[in-house]
Design a protein around this motif. Sequence first.
Motif, short mmCIF file in Angstrom:
data_model
loop_
_atom_site.label_atom_id
_atom_site.label_comp_id
_atom_site.label_asym_id
_atom_site.label_seq_id
_atom_site.Cartn_x
_atom_site.Cartn_y
_atom_site.Cartn_z
N ALA A 152 50.75 -24.27 -35.79
CA ALA A 152 50.01 -24.74 -36.96
C ALA A 152 50.91 -25.54 -37.89
CB ALA A 152 49.38 -23.55 -37.69
N THR A 170 44.16 -17.53 -36.29
CA THR A 170 44.31 -18.97 -36.47
C THR A 170 44.06 -19.43 -37.90
OG1 THR A 170 42.02 -19.33 -35.77
CG2 THR A 170 43.74 -19.53 -34.09
N ILE A 214 51.26 -19.15 -32.65
CA ILE A 214 50.14 -19.81 -33.33
C ILE A 214 50.59 -20.35 -34.68
CG2 ILE A 214 47.92 -19.39 -34.46
CD1 ILE A 214 47.27 -17.48 -32.14
#
Length: 173
Positions: free
Chosen positions: A88, A53, A84
């Motif tokens: 983002a 992350t 992910i």
Amino acid sequence: AEDPAVPVTHLLAEIREQGYTGSANLLVRYINQGRVEADHAALSPRKVAGLLTRHPDRLNDKHSALRDQLAGACPEMTVLADQIHAFAALLVPSAGNAERLTAWIATTRAADLPFLHSFATGLERDRAAIDAAVTLPHHNGRTEGTNCKIKLLKRQRYGRAGHPLLRQLILLN
């Protein structure tokens, strides 16, 4: 040495016939002390989540290589890392993010990742608020910060002062 994949139970039975009186746990520890896999610590789930992350610009070379190795470990991890990264990118407010979020949810549903399915369901449940968050540049960070500070002051003064003093402290801070 002839068969490194022999189960520990078979090995334990063979050496017990020769007089071994120790436990199976002791045998496993003895076997593992010379293995290459046991020489490095396993990554915790928290560490893996942090690597996947974190923004790639904030990783050093060692962590970046480890992240790439994790992402390529299996097809599911590759899809997870891609999802992910795509999500983002949605966190920077932009006018077309609502459509991109719809595409992201469709891709997530098509992937074989059940834990992301529940996250996507949660996003769809509150879709109007999520669309506003990913498309509009406004946020309530300052209000939330003030609320947090007021709650901190209340906790610090619990049982020591009345409302007038608490009010004065809030106004002075």
